[in-house]
Scaffold this motif. Structure first.
Motif, PDB file in Angstrom:
ATOM      1  N   MET A 239       1.780   0.691 -22.829  1.00 26.61           N
ATOM      2  CA  MET A 239       1.031  -0.904 -21.977  1.00 26.61           C
ATOM      3  C   MET A 239       0.125  -1.506 -22.543  1.00 26.61           C
ATOM      4  O   MET A 239      -0.182  -2.809 -22.719  1.00 26.61           O
ATOM      5  N   GLN A 240      -1.221  -0.577 -23.134  1.00 23.56           N
ATOM      6  CA  GLN A 240      -2.230  -0.779 -22.894  1.00 23.56           C
ATOM      7  C   GLN A 240      -2.599  -1.929 -24.521  1.00 23.56           C
ATOM      8  O   GLN A 240      -3.050  -3.248 -24.630  1.00 23.56           O
ATOM      9  N   SER A 241      -1.416  -1.658 -25.715  1.00 22.97           N
ATOM     10  CA  SER A 241      -1.305  -1.658 -26.594  1.00 22.97           C
ATOM     11  C   SER A 241      -0.682  -2.714 -26.829  1.00 22.97           C
ATOM     12  O   SER A 241      -0.637  -4.153 -27.632  1.00 22.97           O
ATOM     13  N   LEU A 242       0.250  -3.237 -26.192  1.00 22.60           N
ATOM     14  CA  LEU A 242       1.147  -4.474 -25.551  1.00 22.60           C
ATOM     15  C   LEU A 242       0.412  -5.177 -24.968  1.00 22.60           C
ATOM     16  O   LEU A 242       0.251  -6.362 -25.365  1.00 22.60           O
ATOM     17  N   ALA A 243      -0.368  -5.006 -23.769  1.00 24.10           N
ATOM     18  CA  ALA A 243      -1.465  -6.512 -23.556  1.00 24.10           C
ATOM     19  C   ALA A 243      -2.077  -7.005 -24.621  1.00 24.10           C
ATOM     20  O   ALA A 243      -3.654  -7.945 -23.908  1.00 24.10           O
ATOM     21  N   ALA A 244      -2.726  -5.525 -25.702  1.00 28.14           N
ATOM     22  CA  ALA A 244      -3.813  -6.108 -26.526  1.00 28.14           C
ATOM     23  C   ALA A 244      -3.436  -6.790 -27.381  1.00 28.14           C
ATOM     24  O   ALA A 244      -4.022  -7.823 -28.550  1.00 28.14           O
ATOM     25  N   ARG A 245      -2.190  -7.673 -27.867  1.00 29.84           N
ATOM     26  CA  ARG A 245      -1.347  -8.049 -28.859  1.00 29.84           C
ATOM     27  C   ARG A 245      -1.231  -9.844 -28.483  1.00 29.84           C
ATOM     28  O   ARG A 245      -1.503 -10.275 -27.609  1.00 29.84           O
ATOM     29  N   PRO A 246      -2.593  -9.985 -30.088  1.00 30.58           N
ATOM     30  CA  PRO A 246      -2.461 -11.440 -30.004  1.00 30.58           C
ATOM     31  C   PRO A 246      -1.329 -12.058 -29.309  1.00 30.58           C
ATOM     32  O   PRO A 246      -1.472 -13.130 -28.589  1.00 30.58           O
ATOM     33  N   ALA A 354       4.077  -7.979 -19.863  1.00 27.98           N
ATOM     34  CA  ALA A 354       2.311  -7.158 -20.633  1.00 27.98           C
ATOM     35  C   ALA A 354       1.880  -8.707 -19.577  1.00 27.98           C
ATOM     36  O   ALA A 354       0.821  -8.897 -19.114  1.00 27.98           O
ATOM     37  N   ALA A 355       2.473  -9.642 -20.429  1.00 28.71           N
ATOM     38  CA  ALA A 355       1.747 -10.805 -21.046  1.00 28.71           C
ATOM     39  C   ALA A 355       2.291 -11.232 -19.649  1.00 28.71           C
ATOM     40  O   ALA A 355       1.174 -12.170 -18.790  1.00 28.71           O
ATOM     41  N   LEU A 356       3.433 -11.277 -18.538  1.00 24.98           N
ATOM     42  CA  LEU A 356       3.467 -11.639 -16.875  1.00 24.98           C
ATOM     43  C   LEU A 356       2.291 -10.998 -16.408  1.00 24.98           C
ATOM     44  O   LEU A 356       1.297 -11.740 -14.758  1.00 24.98           O
ATOM     45  N   TYR A 357       2.007  -9.859 -16.218  1.00 20.92           N
ATOM     46  CA  TYR A 357       0.872  -8.737 -15.921  1.00 20.92           C
ATOM     47  C   TYR A 357      -0.820  -9.822 -15.451  1.00 20.92           C
ATOM     48  O   TYR A 357      -1.452  -9.580 -15.225  1.00 20.92           O
ATOM     49  N   LEU A 358      -1.138  -9.870 -17.082  1.00 19.85           N
ATOM     50  CA  LEU A 358      -2.082 -10.658 -17.929  1.00 19.85           C
ATOM     51  C   LEU A 358      -2.579 -12.183 -17.043  1.00 19.85           C
ATOM     52  O   LEU A 358      -3.433 -12.440 -16.528  1.00 19.85           O
ATOM     53  N   ALA A 359      -1.135 -12.709 -16.646  1.00 18.40           N
ATOM     54  CA  ALA A 359      -1.216 -13.915 -16.405  1.00 18.40           C
ATOM     55  C   ALA A 359      -1.638 -13.882 -14.762  1.00 18.40           C
ATOM     56  O   ALA A 359      -1.876 -14.944 -14.352  1.00 18.40           O
ATOM     57  N   ALA A 360      -1.678 -12.899 -14.470  1.00 18.35           N
ATOM     58  CA  ALA A 360      -1.031 -12.610 -12.883  1.00 18.35           C
ATOM     59  C   ALA A 360      -2.927 -12.261 -12.429  1.00 18.35           C
ATOM     60  O   ALA A 360      -3.651 -11.400 -12.775  1.00 18.35           O
ATOM     61  N   ARG A 383      -4.458  -4.033 -17.464  1.00 20.72           N
ATOM     62  CA  ARG A 383      -5.724  -5.162 -17.723  1.00 20.72           C
ATOM     63  C   ARG A 383      -6.382  -4.552 -17.730  1.00 20.72           C
ATOM     64  O   ARG A 383      -7.839  -3.926 -17.417  1.00 20.72           O
ATOM     65  N   THR A 384      -7.101  -4.424 -19.424  1.00 15.98           N
ATOM     66  CA  THR A 384      -7.509  -3.524 -19.841  1.00 15.98           C
ATOM     67  C   THR A 384      -9.299  -4.856 -19.849  1.00 15.98           C
ATOM     68  O   THR A 384     -10.488  -4.190 -20.634  1.00 15.98           O
ATOM     69  N   ASP A 385      -8.823  -5.732 -19.269  1.00 14.06           N
ATOM     70  CA  ASP A 385     -10.080  -6.496 -19.334  1.00 14.06           C
ATOM     71  C   ASP A 385     -10.831  -5.767 -17.965  1.00 14.06           C
ATOM     72  O   ASP A 385     -11.906  -7.113 -17.946  1.00 14.06           O
TER      73      ASP A 385
END
Length: 470
Positions: A239-246, A354-360, A383-385
């Motif tokens: 999941m962390q790898s997915l969330a870091a993909r450009p 993963a994109a939805l998680y980052l957007a929320a 949420r690596t941020d």
């Protein structure tokens, strides 16, 4: 027939429903759930997965997925109606979830449940090497451990229940309670998500079987069955790898743009199931809009409801109710081009999730009862941020581990409304502190830690855990 030293037995095979018999099988994954939990481990481990391929009829011959062998079990239309839709999902499922929906007791379903469990036990006995470990999964197959022990006493048998195990006063309602209990206790190790499950089992073993039982072991028929809590987890690294993909990061920005760049994006990702608290959540959100605490399109709720058990009547009615309520809320509080709720009744691939998680800004996970809820853990991992807020039901198994979330009683609409507002209004410092604590917990207790803990308890030599998790 090729045999394996590790056999996983589950109701469903982890494959796409549309995979052609002579084609390449692909993992079938939905948010959270059994396949999501075991994907990383079994995709790279020599093992066999025994399960139903989907659809009625004889078992198809299916190709392997990497190193994982696939062994299908066939189910007839009548068995699907009585074993799967009937006893498993209309009797056991609601009762195990605190009778959120009234369980149905139909005597004819029991025969089908027994027959289907025998078929899974026969298949597992056939593909297991001498002395192999067989890991039986979940409430659909509670009779399999005892049936398998009768057929293959040489095997090491584990059983893991992914859903909550009910207190004695609920379990005692089951007409076939003793048979179900003995079925589970055919295993060498019975695992639960939470310690309360082992406690409930011990109480029932003493009461129904006269067994000598503690929360860690049950002595029955000259055997000792070990029990324990093993909270299931996720593949954090994936999941962390997915969330870091450009491309995923770009997609998250696009999602927010498509939503109109609101101040707050609330996200819920659930299977379409009455235990998930979707209707309670919609009511709370509607009242926040009504009272002016939030306004569309300044705040939007994205509700992903993954299709589930569409053949079962309760679920079709639930979908109709939810869709009507979403329409009502959007009709009253939405704007042209800016609905208050974006409702999506579909499956998403892992990158889109993963994109939805980052957007929320806020993930809202408010089941009325849940064994674990891996979506909550996926959000934290993504949420690596270090930002984002998690509103989490006290009645999800994940609440024990993620106690830095905004915990809530979803049955209490005023509490739910207040907690949603608290999560939206939290300062950056508070969000960061809560998320950091949850990320430490999820990172330390990932899917490999879960698998190691369970398999080491099943095989105290450590060889089984080492062969699977390295």
């Amino acid at each position: 027939m090729r045999q394996s030293s590790l056999v996983v037995v589950a109701n469903r095979l982890p494959i796409d429903d549309n995979a052609p018999p002579d084609g390449v099988c692909e993992w079938r994954r939905s948010p959270g759930g059994l396949v999501g939990a075991l994907h990383d481990i079994l995709a790279h481990t020599p093992a066999t997965w025994v399960g139903w391929a989907g659809g009625a009829g004889p078992a198809p011959e299916l190709p392997d997925i990497g190193r994982l062998r696939i062994h299908a079990v066939g189910l007839s239309e009548a068995e699907l109606a009585d074993y799967y839709e009937g006893f498993a999902n209309s009797t056991l499922w609601p009762l195990y979830h605190d009778a959120v929906e009234q369980p149905v007791f139909d005597r004819s379903w029991w025969e089908a449940y027994q027959q289907a469990n025998r078929r899974f036990a026969d298949a597992a006995a056939e593909v297991a090497e001498p002395g192999a470990a067989v890991w039986v999964q979940d409430y659909h197959l509670q009779l399999v451990p005892a049936m398998l022990r009768e057929r293959r006493p040489d095997l090491l048998i584990g059983f893991f229940l992914h859903v909550p195990f009910p207190p004695p006063e609920l379990f005692m309602q089951l007409p076939r309670r003793t048979e179900l209990l003995r079925g589970m206790l055919g295993a060498d190790l019975v695992g639960f998500q939470r310690a309360q499950g082992a406690h409930n089992l011990a109480q029932l073993a003493r009461r129904l079987l006269g067994a000598k039982a503690t929360d860690r072991a049950i002595e029955l028929d000259g055997r000792t069955v070990r029990t324990g809590a093993f909270p299931v987890s996720i593949d954090v690294a994936e999941m962390q790898s997915l969330a870091a993909r450009p491309d995923v990061v770009r997609r998250a920005r696009q999602i927010r743009a498509d939503l109109g760049q609101p101040r707050h994006v609330l996200l819920s990702v659930d299977r379409l199931d009455y235990t998930k608290g979707i209707e309670h959540r919609l009511t709370a959100y509607s009242e926040l809009l009504r009272d002016g605490d939030v306004k569309a399109p300044d705040t939007v709720l994205v509700q992903v409801a993954v299709p589930s058990r569409e053949r079962v009547g309760h679920y079709r009615l639930l979908r109709d109710r939810i869709e009507r309520e979403v329409g009502r809320i959007n009709g009253e509080y939405g704007r042209v081009g800016g609905p208050a709720i974006h409702y999506l009744n579909q499956r998403f691939d892992r990158a889109e999730l993963a994109a939805l998680y980052l957007a929320a800004d806020v993930l809202v996970v408010t089941p009325l009862r849940d064994g674990m809820n891996l979506v909550a853990k996926e959000y934290v991992a993504a949420r690596t941020d270090g930002d984002g807020a998690l509103v989490l039901s006290e009645f999800a198994g994940a609440a024990v581990e993620l106690d830095e979330a905004f915990l809530v009683n979803p049955h209490d609409l005023d509490d739910l409304k207040a907690t949603l507002l608290a999560a939206m209004d939290a300062s950056a410092a508070e969000r960061s502190a809560r998320m950091a604590a949850m990320r430490r917990q999820v990172t330390r207790h990932d899917i490999r830690a879960f698998t190691r803990a369970y398999l080491r308890s099943l095989d105290d030599s450590g060889a089984l855990a080492a062969s699977v998790t390295g």
